[in-house]
Scaffold this active site. Structure first.
Site, PDB file in Angstrom:
ATOM      1  N   ASP A 116       0.795  -1.231   0.000  1.00  0.00           N
ATOM      2  CA  ASP A 116       0.000   0.000   0.000  1.00  0.00           C
ATOM      3  C   ASP A 116       0.822   1.274   0.000  1.00  0.00           C
ATOM      4  O   ASP A 116       0.262   2.370  -0.086  1.00  0.00           O
ATOM      5  CB  ASP A 116      -0.975  -0.002   1.185  1.00  0.00           C
ATOM      6  CG  ASP A 116      -2.104  -0.985   0.967  1.00  0.00           C
ATOM      7  OD1 ASP A 116      -2.569  -1.081  -0.180  1.00  0.00           O
ATOM      8  OD2 ASP A 116      -2.507  -1.658   1.924  1.00  0.00           O
ATOM      9  N   ASP A 174      -6.254  -4.808  -5.864  1.00  0.00           N
ATOM     10  CA  ASP A 174      -5.932  -3.440  -5.447  1.00  0.00           C
ATOM     11  C   ASP A 174      -4.485  -3.073  -5.807  1.00  0.00           C
ATOM     12  O   ASP A 174      -4.154  -1.909  -6.023  1.00  0.00           O
ATOM     13  CB  ASP A 174      -6.101  -3.273  -3.933  1.00  0.00           C
ATOM     14  CG  ASP A 174      -7.256  -4.056  -3.338  1.00  0.00           C
ATOM     15  OD1 ASP A 174      -7.598  -5.116  -3.900  1.00  0.00           O
ATOM     16  OD2 ASP A 174      -7.783  -3.644  -2.306  1.00  0.00           O
TER      17      ASP A 174
END
Ligand code: GLY
Length: 407
Positions: A116, A174
């Site tokens: 992330d 993602d």
């Protein structure tokens, strides 16, 4: 056999016929200024509620702000919202807030817990660079790209998304979003190192295209690989209704991710790479245009049998709107182009309506209501989320930018 989605030709007619309603409808310029005026009041309110080392996450059941430390995957989005409000308003007080909240994330440099870092750094430091051209933002961007690429395995052909021992080599859809950190640093220059970052991004995108997608162009959330030989162990949809279902935000990341990769690989010598990603994005878009509900905002999972009583996910709607606008610029399919713009406009208008948009002073400074974080985990259901706000503002800015160019 791959599903072929035929878009109704009425999409084009619908866009053209919008003209007849234009007098009665709020113009998109007016909508943008109304939303950014609200956003400006909201970001200032949120800043006043935050302690120095905390980032906004969501609201609790009493409507109070829930905060998090900088390690949470969303820590870059509030600074990113601030940068976007600054871009629109050019208010230096907002720029100062954006700078402060961006540099609060500096310690991310020393962490390597997941993929992330792409979300965290691109929405804060790189946005800051784009807004100011201040090169002090760039060392963090370069350093983070190096860290992200260190999570790549040539055996699986992917970047590992999450640490821990539940899976062997988990890769979630993602992760496509985080590739932009690699391609950006590659574009910023850096010789062999830059080439190698691009190679990692392209390899990951190719492997994901091969292993994450079903024949109807919906995507699984997670693919677990065996790191010793790269074979797929299993496919799951951890944050969705079922492994076989189409979790809405996962589909949004897929649309945005492949559209972004078509752009980012557009100047590579091998033109087929960008063309392949564009075609993937077009197919995902057709699937979504076929399946999205009338107001454009998806239920949290397209296959939840509780629909129409299931919760909507504004964040997925916002990510899709932004991606549809970008895709409309690249596709040469005129019907698809018109449908993408028609849908994006619909999504933006719905999100800018009273049902979704906070009033100034409400919701502890969040801009949008009605998102879903992780429903199977019972976490963040029908709440505001920072990334919904971030991609909503991005979608409006992209819309404005596209139409400014056309005027
Ligand atoms: N990247 C986590 C999510 O979309 O919820």
């Amino acid at each position: 056999m791959k599903t072929r989605y035929i878009l109704p030709a009425i999409a084009l007619a619908a866009v053209i016929s919008c003209g007849s309603n234009h007098n009665r409808r709020e113009s998109m310029d007016r909508l943008a200024s109304r939303v950014f005026e609200t956003a400006k009041a909201q970001v200032v309110l949120m800043d006043s509620l935050l302690e120095a080392d905390r980032c906004p996450r969501t609201l609790d059941s009493l409507g109070k702000l829930v905060t998090t430390d900088i390690g949470w995957w969303c820590s870059g989005f509030y600074p990113g919202v601030l940068w976007q409000v600054y871009d629109y308003t050019r208010d230096t007080a907002i720029m100062n807030l954006a700078r402060t909240h961006t540099f609060r994330l500096y310690d991310l440099e020393s962490r390597n817990t997941d993929h992330d870092i792409g979300f965290q750094v691109m929405s804060s430091f790189y946005r800051g660079y784009l807004s100011t051209r201040d090169e002090n933002f760039l060392p963090m961007v370069r350093q983070s790209a190096k860290r992200l690429s260190g999570r790549f395995s040539p055996v699986t052909g992917t970047i590992r998304s999450w640490n821990g021992d539940i899976w062997k080599w988990p890769v979630i859809i993602d992760n496509m979003m985080n590739l932009e950190l690699l391609t950006t640093v590659s574009r910023l220059g850096g010789g062999e190192e830059g080439d190698s970052l691009m190679k990692v991004a392209v390899t990951h995108a190719n492997t994901t295209m091969k292993n994450h997608f079903r024949d109807d162009f919906t995507t699984f959330h997670l693919v677990d690989y065996d790191p010793s030989d790269g074979h797929v162990i299993k496919r799951q949809t951890v944050q969705g209704y079922a492994d076989s279902s189409a979790w809405a935000r996962g589909q949004a990341w897929a649309l945005y991710g492949y559209t972004m990769m078509a752009r980012e690989t557009g100047s590579l010598k091998d033109e087929s790479i960008s063309r392949t990603y564009l075609s993937q994005a077009e197919n995902i878009a057709k699937m979504l245009l076929y399946r999205l509900p009338d107001d454009g905002i998806p239920y949290w999972d397209f296959d939840d049998p509780a629909i129409p009583s299931a919760p909507k996910d504004a964040s997925a709607g916002a990510v899709m709107a932004s991606a549809f606008i970008e895709l409309s610029r690249y596709t040469s399919d005129k019907t698809l182009k018109a449908s993408c713009l028609d849908m994006a406009q619909k999504q933006i208008r719905t999100l800018a309506s009273e049902e979704y948009l906070s009033k100034k002073g409400e919701n502890e400074g969040f801009i949008l209501r009605h998102s879903v974080g992780n429903l199977p985990d019972g976490s963040e259901v029908d709440v505001p989320l920072t990334y919904a706000d971030y991609y909503f503002l991005e979608a409006i800015s992209r819309w404005q930018e596209l139409h400014r160019k056309r005027k």
